[in-house]
Structure formats: structure tokens, C-alpha cells
Design an enzyme around this catalytic site. Structure first.
Site, PDB file in Angstrom:
ATOM      1  N   CYS A   2      51.067  13.840  -5.481  1.00 38.60           N
ATOM      2  CA  CYS A   2      50.142  13.324  -4.485  1.00 38.60           C
ATOM      3  C   CYS A   2      49.060  14.379  -4.257  1.00 38.60           C
ATOM      4  CB  CYS A   2      50.858  13.021  -3.169  1.00 38.60           C
ATOM      5  SG  CYS A   2      52.285  11.903  -3.343  1.00 38.60           S
ATOM      6  N   ARG A   3      48.158  14.110  -3.367  1.00 39.83           N
ATOM      7  CA  ARG A   3      47.177  15.083  -2.889  1.00 39.83           C
ATOM      8  C   ARG A   3      47.238  15.046  -1.374  1.00 39.83           C
ATOM      9  NH1 ARG A   3      45.792  18.285  -6.681  1.00 39.83           N
ATOM     10  NH2 ARG A   3      48.031  17.982  -6.667  1.00 39.83           N
TER      11      ARG A   3
END
Length: 248
Positions: A2-3
Site C-alpha cells: 500500500c502507500r
């Protein structure tokens, strides 16, 4: 993978964090620069949590790509906060794609996010999950590794651990049970942020009266500093401390 990002400082619009930078979180949802073999895009949901005052945070989470939701763009343009945690999600194969699987996870004043994956899920962490109260397992936001990590961190917070210890010990326990896991965590109460760097990247940009932690820099500001692997970050708007994570 993810970010994610966390911000503390003078109030800014959500758009200044999510949309406006050259390599914003929205851009990272479809063109991330540093996924490290964890996928190619982050289109399996998103979420943002912010503190409108001194009370508990407000969240907005969806299971769709952030670029496909017009509401978040409108909301971000008019919402200001001095404490924000946001994430875009790339779901691990086999894990749920639903609103509840998107970070940030929350309870009381806490917001939490995970960038990474637990290797050998779920078998590798069955003993750790078995130590949690049954109610916590029955009320997980989703059947995902990130939701379980939040339950493990939250259990330590309830037991009296300070935020840094809760994150560090959870990372150490899971890394020992599931070697090779990527365990970059973010935890905030709106006043401070704790982050782990374990298997993925994290950068910090500290300025006078503000701090921004992010999976990858969202612009070319020379003030960004990468955090080395195996470190624990504790930050407020007034300073940043980095020290080694414990190893089991």
C-alpha cells in the site's frame, strides 16, 4: 503493498496532502514509484482520517480506487486539519476488498495503517491471534493481515503500552512468527506519530512546526530524508526520533 502518510502541523486542506503534490497519494494509487515487488498499483481501496479538533478523528474509507470517487476530491478541497493519516491500498491476493479493509483503522483517538504483508497468512500468526480476546477477533474490520495487526497493536495499547512500544513489540512478534513479512506501520493519536520501517520504504520531511511521514516522497523537496530499514520513528510537529526496532 500500500502507500500511506501521516501529517502533523499547522492545519492544511486534505487536498494539499492527497491531490496537489507532484507525486501525491492519488498519483501513487496508479503510478507509485517504489512498490518493491509488492504489486503495480494501489487500486483496492483508500481511506483518510483527520482530527477536526481535540477530540476523536473522522474517517472516510472506500473499497474503490481513490481516483474513481468524486466525493473525496470535493471533501478534500474544503476540509482542513493539523493531523491526518491517509492510505491507498493494494490488496494481497485472497484478501477481502471492502470498505472495512481499507486503512485507517480506528478506535477512540487512534488511527492506524499498515503497508506490507504478513507472510504465511493466516497460519503463521495463529498463535498471536489466539492470545487476543475473542471479541476482538469477532469484530475485526475485515479478514485481513492489516486488520489483525491493528488488533494486536490496540491490545497492547489497552494493556498500558505506550504507542512506540505497542508498535515495536507487535512488529517484533509478527516478524519472528512470520519471517519475511513487510511491516511498515503508522499509528497516531493526532498529537504524535509512531512508524516502523520493516520491509518497505519510509521517508520523513520535518520542517519548523510540522512533520510528514510517507511511504515515498510526494514531491522533490530536498528536505525529505529516507529512514533506514529496521528502524522505529517517533515524531511530533516539533521533532523526530529514530531508533532500532527490537529483534526477537
Amino acid at each position: 503493498m500500500c502507500r500511506h502518510l501521516a501529517y502533523l502541523g499547522p492545519p492544511v486542506t486534505l487536498a494539499e496532502l492527497l491531490f496537489e503534490p507532484a507525486y501525491s497519494l492519488v498519483r501513487q494509487s496508479w503510478a507509485p514509484r517504489d512498490m518493491r515487488g509488492g504489486g503495480t498499483i494501489n487500486a483496492d481501496g483508500f481511506g483518510v482520517g483527520w482530527y477536526p479538533g481535540d477530540g476523536e478523528p473522522v474517517r472516510y474509507r472506500r473499497a474503490q480506487p481513490i481516483w474513481s470517487d468524486p466525493t473525496i476530491a470535493e471533501l478534500a478541497a474544503v476540509t482542513r486539519s493539523g493531523a491526518v493519516l491517509a492510505a491507498v491500498r493494494s490488496a494481497t491476493v485472497g484478501m477481502a476488498v471492502q470498505d472495512g479493509a481499507a486503512a485507517p483503522f480506528a478506535q477512540d483517538r487512534w488511527l492506524f495503517s499498515h503497508n506490507g504483508v504478513i507472510r504465511g497468512w493466516p497460519d503463521a500468526v495463529v498463535p498471536l491471534a489466539a492470545a487476543l480476546p475473542v471479541r476482538d477477533l469477532l469484530t475485526l474490520d475485515a479478514a485481513t493481515d492489516s486488520a489483525l495487526l491493528w488488533a494486536l497493536v490496540r491490545h497492547r495499547l489497552r494493556a498500558g503500552d505506550d504507542p512506540a512500544r505497542a508498535v515495536a513489540e507487535t512488529v517484533a512478534d509478527v516478524a519472528a512468527a512470520a519471517p519475511g513479512s513487510r511491516l511498515n506501520l503508522l499509528l497516531t493519536d493526532g498529537r504524535s506519530v509512531v512508524a516502523s520501517v520493516a520491509g518497505h520504504a519510509l521517508s520523513v520531511r520535518a520542517a519548523r512546526g510540522s512533520v510528514l511521514l510517507a511511504s515515498e516522497p510526494h514531491d522533490d523537496d530536498p528536505g525529505w530524508r529516507p529512514v533506514p530499514e529496521g528502524q522505529l520513528v517517533t515524531a511530533t510537529a516539533d521533532g523526530v526520533r529514530v531508533r532500532p526496532l527490537p529483534v526477537r
